[in-house]
Design an enzyme around this catalytic site. Structure first.
Site, PDB file in Angstrom:
ATOM      1  N   CYS C  17       0.823  -1.192   0.000  1.00 54.82           N
ATOM      2  CA  CYS C  17       0.000   0.000   0.000  1.00 54.82           C
ATOM      3  C   CYS C  17       0.860   1.246   0.000  1.00 54.82           C
ATOM      4  O   CYS C  17       2.083   1.200   0.176  1.00 54.82           O
ATOM      5  CB  CYS C  17      -0.893  -0.004   1.238  1.00 54.82           C
ATOM      6  SG  CYS C  17      -1.907  -1.484   1.351  1.00 54.82           S
ATOM      7  N   GLY C  45      -0.381   0.493  -5.266  1.00 52.18           N
ATOM      8  CA  GLY C  45      -1.653  -0.190  -5.047  1.00 52.18           C
ATOM      9  C   GLY C  45      -2.734   0.367  -5.942  1.00 52.18           C
ATOM     10  O   GLY C  45      -2.969   1.572  -5.962  1.00 52.18           O
ATOM     11  N   ASN C 120       0.269   0.947   5.950  1.00 54.87           N
ATOM     12  CA  ASN C 120       1.036   0.242   4.931  1.00 54.87           C
ATOM     13  C   ASN C 120       1.908  -0.781   5.624  1.00 54.87           C
ATOM     14  O   ASN C 120       2.706  -0.425   6.489  1.00 54.87           O
ATOM     15  CB  ASN C 120       1.906   1.233   4.150  1.00 54.87           C
ATOM     16  CG  ASN C 120       2.903   0.523   3.256  1.00 54.87           C
ATOM     17  OD1 ASN C 120       2.652  -0.594   2.799  1.00 54.87           O
ATOM     18  ND2 ASN C 120       4.034   1.162   3.009  1.00 54.87           N
ATOM     19  N   GLY C 121       1.747  -2.031   5.245  1.00 53.57           N
ATOM     20  CA  GLY C 121       2.575  -3.079   5.845  1.00 53.57           C
ATOM     21  C   GLY C 121       1.738  -4.279   6.206  1.00 53.57           C
ATOM     22  O   GLY C 121       0.605  -4.430   5.734  1.00 53.57           O
ATOM     23  N   TYR C 261      12.189  -3.437  -6.431  1.00 51.32           N
ATOM     24  CA  TYR C 261      11.015  -3.462  -7.298  1.00 51.32           C
ATOM     25  C   TYR C 261       9.897  -2.468  -6.980  1.00 51.32           C
ATOM     26  O   TYR C 261       9.368  -1.815  -7.869  1.00 51.32           O
ATOM     27  CB  TYR C 261      10.427  -4.870  -7.324  1.00 51.32           C
ATOM     28  CG  TYR C 261       9.099  -4.938  -8.005  1.00 51.32           C
ATOM     29  CD1 TYR C 261       9.002  -4.655  -9.372  1.00 51.32           C
ATOM     30  CD2 TYR C 261       7.947  -5.249  -7.308  1.00 51.32           C
ATOM     31  CE1 TYR C 261       7.776  -4.688 -10.016  1.00 51.32           C
ATOM     32  CE2 TYR C 261       6.719  -5.280  -7.956  1.00 51.32           C
ATOM     33  CZ  TYR C 261       6.633  -5.006  -9.298  1.00 51.32           C
ATOM     34  OH  TYR C 261       5.431  -5.030  -9.935  1.00 51.32           O
TER      35      TYR C 261
END
Lengths: 473, 473, 473, 473
Positions: C17, C45, C120-121, C261
Site C-alpha cells: 500500500c 496499489g 502500509n505493511g 522493485y
C-alpha cells in the site's frame, strides 16, 4: 392486464412512444420544460428517451437508455444548452431493437440544415419506403421507422421543412404524430386518420405540443386544442400557422386503445376524458354483463376506475382485491423455474382478508395473451375467493395491430380464435364477459373523432394486405 | 400526505426499515428468497439495502445504495453463494447519514464467530450505550444505532449468541426488531413493547421472519404468527425455540403509525388488517366529522381506501381527484425557483373534469409538516374545486417521535401548536377535521396489542427525558 | 518480472500500500493535496483508495474500488469538504479480500473522538491481537489487519492518541507505517525495524508525510527527512514533535525489495536513490555474472535502468527487446485457452528487428513464480533470438514473506527448491544468473538502514514460528 | 513532447485512429481477435472504440466512449455473436465532436445490404462531398467524415461493394485507410498517396488487416506485406484479390509523422522499422547538432530510443532525467490555478539525483505548441540541471496538417514564425536544435515509399487551397 414496469414477462402489450415540443419566445432553459413534459409522458415508454435543443442556429442533444430520471441524472440535463426550441421523446420499441442508436429524437444535417425529428406511431409501409430510399442512395444506421420518416422529409424538401413534411406525409401510410425541429421552426404533425393523439397548449408566451394533456399540466401550460387529423402545425416567429395534408379522409380512425389503456387517466383526448371513458366502461359492464357476486374489484392501476363504475352501477361493494408493489423496477431478476411458483406475488398480492369466501368480480381493461390474467385468477383463488368472475372494459382482441400496439400476430392473442367461454376456461375464471364493440364506442362518445377498432373487428384504416410483412433489421 | 419516492422535498415523514430472514433446511439459493422478500418490503426503505448469506461456517454479503432491483442488478445477486441461512435489510435513514457504510446488515466477527445483524427501529439510549462501549474500548465505524446494537450483543455474549441478545436487550431502550444470524442460527427479536412489527412464516421446510406479512406472501410462505413483544425466537437445527426477555411490560405499545401509514395495505399486523383499519378510518370520518359536499376523494396511494370508506358511509360519491405519476424516480431534478410554479404538477395532477365546480372532500392519512397538503389544496382549487374540505385518518400530530419515525422536533410539526381551524388556514382548506385518538384506536380494534400514541398524546413507552438529545455523527 | 497492471495472471507479486498525510496551517482544499499525492503513489496499489478530511472537529471521507482517478471522478473529490488535515491510502490487498469495506483509511469514533487510520505493511501477529480484542468484546467488520491496528490504538488510548499509539505499537509485531488523524493532530508512525518507508516533507507552511519521496515532488513539497525506525511523529498546532517507541532494535531491517522493485525509480529511500541501486545492480551483473552476447536489454519498465547499467559496464550495446503496451488496463479480458497461443503478445511484444539472430541478455528485477519469465523467454526466441541469457537484479527468492509482499508460501516460488541451472531449464533460458545477497546489499550501500533479506536468506526480524498461520476471514 | 494519456491540456497533438479487420475461414469468436488487435492499436486513439461482427447475413456491433478495456468490460465483448468477419476501430477525434454517435465502425443498411465501415485518416474535401450528398437527399447524423465516406461508397455502388469503393475513392481527396465489411466480404483500402499505413497478415487460415504490424503480433498473425498506395484488397471466399484505383500517383506521400511519433516502436511501416528510425534520429542529432554536456536523456516514452542513439553516437552517458507516472488515467482532475505550480510533477517528475549540477541534453520527438516543452525545461532546471539543451528528432513544424494530425492552424504552432534561437528563448532552453528535413528523411531511408513532409515544408499532396475551410458541425 398489464404490469407497466415489466420488460415483457407476462401479458405485456407494448406502450407506444410519447413526444413533446416547446417553442419559446426567448432563449431559456427549454430543455427543462421538455424534461418535465417527458416525465408526465413516461407511462408511454420507458426504454429510452432523449431531448434535442435548438440554439443559435445549432443543435445539441442527449439520448440514453432508461427512464427520464435516470438518463438525465448526473448533470446530463444541466449540460444541455439554453435555447428557444426543444423537442423530446420517450420510447418503448415497437419496431427496432433496443440499441441506443435507436433512441430519438433523430438529429441530422440535411437540406434544411440541422433538423430533429421525434415520432410516435408506426408506419405500415416502412419497408417499401426504405427500399425506395435505399435504391435512391440512402443508407440507414438504425432499424426504426422514424429514421425512414426523417429521410423522407429531407428527400422531399426543397430546403423548406414544410414542403418536405407535406410531400413526405403524402407517402406515409400508418400512424404518426411528429414533432420536427429546425433551427427556427417547430412543426407538429398528426396523421390524416388521427390515429395517435397530439395536443397544443400555451404557457405564458411559449407554445407546447405533446402527446397528452397531462404533459401540458406538468409544465403549467393551458390546453388550447387537439391537433386535427392531417394537420401540420408550424410554430415560428410568426406564431401559429396551420396547414393540412391533401386528401384527409372524412372519417377519422383514432386509436380507441389510447382511451382503454395507454393514456393517463387525467388526460383528455379529442374531447373525451380518459377517466370518464373508463368509468363508463365499468358501468356498462355492470348493466349489461352483470353477475351476482359479493364484491367487485379492479386490477391496479388502470382498471380501478372502471371497477368503481361497476360498483356504483351494480350496488355491489367495491373492495380492493389486489395490492400492487410500487417498486418492482426495470431490472427485476426473474425467479428461476423452481422458485417461480413461490414468487408469484412479488409484483401483485391478493388481499386475503377482503376476498376470503367471497364471490368476486375482477375488472381489467383488456386481455392480450391471457398469461397475466391466468396468474391473477389463480392468485385470487388461492387467497380464498369462492368465485372469480372476470369483466373486461373492451371487446375481445381478435386481430393484430400494425399501427403502434405491440400485438402483431394472431397466435399470440388469447381471443383470436376463442369465445368468452373458452377464454374463461383457459384463464380459470368462473365467467368472463367483454364489452361489445358498440359498448366500447359508447364509453367514448364524447370524442369528436371516429375510432380505429381494427384489433376488435379487423377493419383497419390501411388494408392489412398493404402492410409490410417484414421487420427492419 | 406523503410522496413515497421523494427524498424529502415536501412533507416527508421518513419510512422505517424492513428486515427479512430465512432459515432453510438445506443449502440452496437463499439469497434469492431474501431478494424477493426485500422487494415486498421496499416501501419501508429505499435508501440502501443488503443481503448476507451464511454457508459452510462462512458469511458473504453485498450492500449498496438504492432500490433492491438496482443494487442487486449486474450479477450481484447471482454472485452471492448458496447457503442455508440469509438475512436482508432495506433502509431509510432515521439515524446516520447516507453513507454506504451505514447500510445493513452489519456483518462482523466477534465472540460468536461470524455474525450478521439487521435492525428495524430506533433506540432512544444509543448515545449512552455508545459512550459506555467507547469507554470500554469499542470503536464505531458508522453512525447508525444498529452498530451499537451489534456491539452490545457481542459484548454481553459469552460465545453464545442467545446469551448476548438476552443480556443486551435488557439494556436497550427504544424500538427494535432484529434479525441476527450466526453460521448456524437465525434469531428474530421483537422489543418488549412490540413497537415495531415482526412475523413468522413457513414455506415448505424453510422458516421465514419478516417485518410484514406481505413479504411472506411474496415468497410463497404461510403466515404462522406475529412475534410477541419481548420474544427472542431462535431458529436452528432444533427447529423453533422461543425465549422471552425479563420484565416484558404488561401493556404493549405497538406503533399505531404502522397501520396509519407505513405498512402495505395487504399486510396484517398483530391481528389487525391494515386495509380494514384504513377503511374504518374513512367510515368514522364520515360519521363523526362529515361535511356537505359533492364528491369525496383520497390522496393516492395510501388514503384511497379510507376515502372509499368515507364515500360508502356518507353516500357522497367517490371520484378520483388526483392522478399520481408512477415514474418520478429517485433522481428527479427539482425545478428551479423560476420554473417551480409551472411544474407543480409533475408528481401529482388534479383531474380537472372530475372536480370543476364541485365541493370536494379530500382524505389523507396524516399531516406532518403541512407543505404537501398546502400544495395539494392549491392544486385542487386551481383545477376548479369550489370547496376543499380536508379529512385526516389520524389525530393531529402534536409531538415528535423518537422511536423510528422521522419527525423529531416540535417546530417542524404543523399541528404542534395549532388547532384544526388554524391548520385549515395555513393549508388553505375550507375546513379540516382529524380523527380523535379514541377514533383512531377504534379503527385498529382487532389488534391484540396496545398502541403507542406518543406523537398524538405525548405519552411514550420511554419517557422523553430519558431520550438522548444528540444524534450520532 | 512484473506487469504492474495485471490482476494476478502471471508472475505477480503484490504491491503493498501507499499512505499520505497533510497537515495544513489553514483550512483549504487539503483533499486535493492528498489526491495528487496518491496519484504519485498509485504504483503501490491499484485495488482501492480513499481520502479522509478533518474539519471543524468533524471528519468526512470517500473510499472506492479502483484507481485514484476513477474513484474520485464524477465530483467525488470536489464533494469532500475543505479542512486542515487529511490522509489518504492506496491499496493492493495482502490480507483481506477485495471488499469495499476493506478500503482505507478506516474512520471511526472512539476514545479520541473521530479518528482515521491508514496503514502500509503487514502485522505478523494480527490473529493473536484480534483474538485478544475479540475476547475483550471487540467486533471486526473487515478482514484487514489495519482494523486491528485501529482497535489496538483505541484500546490502549486514554483519550490521548499518542498514548494509544505508543502502547499499541509495543504490541505490534510486523511491518507498519501508519498515518493517524484526529480532529487536531496528524501522527506518522514507522515500525521499529523501519521495514516500510516513510518520509517527511514541507510545502510552504504545510507538513506532508508519505510513503515515498515521489509523492512529495508531486505536490511541490521539499523533502525534509525520512522517519526513523520506531519514530512516532506528531504534527499539530505546536509543529513537529518526535517520539520514539521503547526498545527500538539497534539493527534495522528495512525491506530491500522496496528498492529492487516496489518503489518508483525517482524516489530516494533512507538516503538510497532507487535509480542508483537499480543501475548498480546491472553493473554488478555485468562485472560478476557476465556472458558473451550481442545485445543486452531490460524487461520494461522496472529493469530498464539496470539493463543500461549492464550495458555500460560490459560494453555490450543496449537495445530494446520488448515493447510494452501502455493501455492494458484493469479489466483486460483474458483470452480463452484456444486463443491464448495467438494472443501471447498483447501486453508485451518482442522487437523482432532488434533481436533476430542475436545473442541476447535480458535483465529483470526478480523472479517469483517464473511464469512470466517463461513466457518472455519464449517470446524472444520466437522473435529470432539465438540465445537468451537471463540476469536478475536480486538473489533467488527462496523464502516467503510475511511482512507485506504477496509471496506467502514456498510452493509458489520457482526458486524455493531450485538452483540457477534448474531455474534456467524451467523458464527455457540458455543461462540465468542472480545477484548474490552481498551483491544486492552492495547496490544499496547508500542506505543508512540495515535490510531485511528474509525472502533471500530466511532470516526475518520476527521469527517465522511466531507468525500467524491463519488468514483473517 | 507528448503525454499520450492527456485530453489536451498541454502540447498534445492528436493521435489518429486505428483500424483492424479479420476474415476467418470459419465461424468463431472473431470479435475477440478484433478486441486484442484494438488493444495493440490503443495508442492510436483512446476516445472511443467499436467492434462490428458479420454472421449469417446479419451484423451486430457495440461502440462506446473510452478505452477498449473499459468499453468491452461487463460482458459487452462476450455479448457479441460469433461470426466469420469482424472489423474494429479506435478513435481520437480530429473531426467531429466527442459524441458516442461519432464512434466507429459505422454500420448501415444500403445498396449492398448490411455494411460496416471504419476509417483512419482525414479527407480534405469532406465539406464539398457532404454538400453534394445533401443536395442529393442524404442526411447526416454525425459530424465525422467517415459518415461521408460510407455514404459515398453506398451512392456509387451498384449493389457491389467493390464498385462503390472504387468509384467513391476517385472522389476522395485526403488521407484514408478503410476497412469495409459486408456480410460476405472484407475490403481493405489504402489511399493513393499511401498517407496512412495498413498491413496484411495471416494467422492459420484467417486474414488480418491492421493499421500497424504490432496488431498482427498481438493476435499471433504473421506479417505478409503492407498494402500499396491506391490498393483495394478484397478478402472473401475466393481468398485475396487485389485491385488498384485509377491514377495512383507515381510519387507516394506517406506521413513521416507516423514514424516520428504516432506508431508504436515495435511496428514496421512500409519496410521501415519505427525503432530504427528513432534511434537513427538520435544518432544524427549527436553527429550534426551535438553540444558539450554531461548527460543526455529522452522524454519518456517516445524519445527514449532516440536519446540512447544520441548517447551511443556522442559517448555522452545516457541517464534518465524524467520519470513518468504510468497511472495518470483519463479522468485526472486538473489542479486549480493556486495549486497548479505545486502539481507540475504529477505526470512527470525529474530525477534530481541524476541531473543536479549537470549539463543536460534532453531529446524529444517533436514540438507542436511548446507548452509542455517549457514545463519540462523548467522542471529540469528546478531539479538542479546546470544547462538544458533541447534536441528534437524532427524539423521545425512550420505548417498545419489537414491530413489527420491535430495541428490545424498556424497560430498554435510555436515554430510557425520562429527560428531555433527564438524557440529556445520561449521554452527557456540554453539551446535547441532540430533535424533538417533531409536528416529526417535519412532516418527513414528503409521505407519503400516517399513521404509527405507538409508540416515541415508546406508541400502537401493536396494543395491547401483545395482544402475545405470549414469543420463539420
Amino acid at each position: 392486464m398489464f404490469l407497466r414496469s415489466e420488460k415483457a414477462p407476462f401479458d405485456s402489450m407494448h406502450e407506444e412512444c410519447g413526444v413533446f415540443g416547446v417553442y419559446s419566445s426567448e432563449t431559456r432553459n427549454v430543455a427543462y420544460t421538455v424534461y418535465y413534459g417527458l416525465y408526465a409522458l413516461q407511462h408511454r415508454g420507458q426504454e429510452s428517451c432523449g431531448i434535442a435543443v435548438s440554439y443559435n442556429d445549432k443543435m445539441d442533444y442527449y439520448k440514453g437508455m432508461g427512464l427520464v430520471s435516470e438518463v438525465f441524472s448526473s448533470g446530463k440535463l444541466e449540460a444541455l444548452p439554453e435555447g428557444d426550441i426543444a423537442i423530446g421523446h420517450v420510447r418503448y420499441s415497437t419496431t427496432g431493437a433496443s440499441h441506443l442508436l435507436n433512441a430519438q429524437p433523430i438529429v441530422f444535417t440535411g437540406k434544411c440544415g440541422k433538423t430533429a425529428v421525434a415520432h410516435n406511431g408506426n408506419l405500415v409501409n416502412t419497408k417499401s419506403l426504405r427500399d425506395e430510399l435505399i435504391s435512391d442512395n440512402a443508407v440507414f444506421q438504425t432499424t426504426i421507422d422514424s429514421e425512414v420518416i426523417a429521410y423522407m422529409i429531407n428527400k422531399y424538401s426543397d430546403g423548406d421543412i414544410l414542403t418536405g413534411i407535406k410531400r413526405a406525409c403524402a407517402k406515409f401510410r400508418g400512424s404518426y404524430c411528429l414533432v420536427v425541429m429546425t433551427t427556427n421552426q417547430l412543426v407538429a404533425v398528426r396523421d390524416p386518420y388521427g390515429i395517435r393523439p397530439m395536443v397544443l397548449g400555451k404557457s405564458l408566451d411559449d407554445y407546447i405540443v405533446a402527446s397528452e394533456t397531462c404533459a401540458l399540466d406538468a409544465v403549467g401550460a393551458t390546453y388550447i386544442r387537439d391537433l386535427k387529423p392531417g394537420e401540420i402545425l408550424v410554430i415560428d416567429s410568426n406564431g401559429l400557422t396551420s396547414y393540412f395534408m391533401d386528401d384527409v379522409p372524412k372519417k377519422s380512425a383514432s386509436c380507441i386503445f389510447e382511451l382503454v389503456y395507454f393514456a393517463r387517466a387525467d388526460s383528455v383526448m379529442d374531447g373525451q376524458s380518459v377517466y370518464d371513458a373508463r368509468k363508463m366502461a365499468g358501468k356498462i359492464l355492470a348493466e349489461k354483463y352483470g353477475v351476482e357476486a359479493d364484491i367487485v374489484s379492479g386490477v391496479p392501476d388502470s382498471a380501478v376506475v372502471a371497477a368503481r363504475g361497476y360498483s356504483e352501477a351494480s350496488g355491489i361493494p367495491y373492495v380492493e382485491a389486489l395490492a400492487k408493489n410500487r417498486y418492482v423496477g426495470r431490472t427485476f431478476i426473474q425467479p428461476d423455474q423452481a422458485m417461480r411458483e413461490n414468487v408469484l406475488n412479488v409484483k401483485m398480492n391478493a388481499l386475503r382478508n377482503n376476498i376470503q369466501g367471497k364471490r368476486l368480480i375482477i375488472i381489467d381493461d383488456s386481455i392480450v395473451r391471457g398469461t397475466t390474467s391466468k396468474k391473477i385468477v389463480r392468485m385470487l383463488r388461492e387467497a380464498g375467493a369462492k368465485e372469480v368472475h372476470v369483466r373486461i372494459c373492451s371487446p375481445i382482441i381478435k386481430h393484430p395491430c400494425h399501427l403502434g400496439i405491440d400485438m402483431q400476430t394472431y397466435n399470440q392473442l388469447i381471443g383470436a380464435y376463442r369465445n368468452e367461454e373458452q377464454i374463461a376456461k383457459v384463464i380459470g375464471a368462473d365467467s368472463i364477459r367483454y364489452l361489445s364493440i358498440e359498448d366500447l364506442v359508447e364509453t367514448c362518445k364524447c370524442s369528436n373523432l371516429d375510432f380505429c377498432l381494427g384489433c376488435f373487428n379487423g377493419q383497419y384504416p390501411y388494408p392489412s394486405e398493404e402492410t409490410d410483412k417484414y421487420k427492419l433489421e
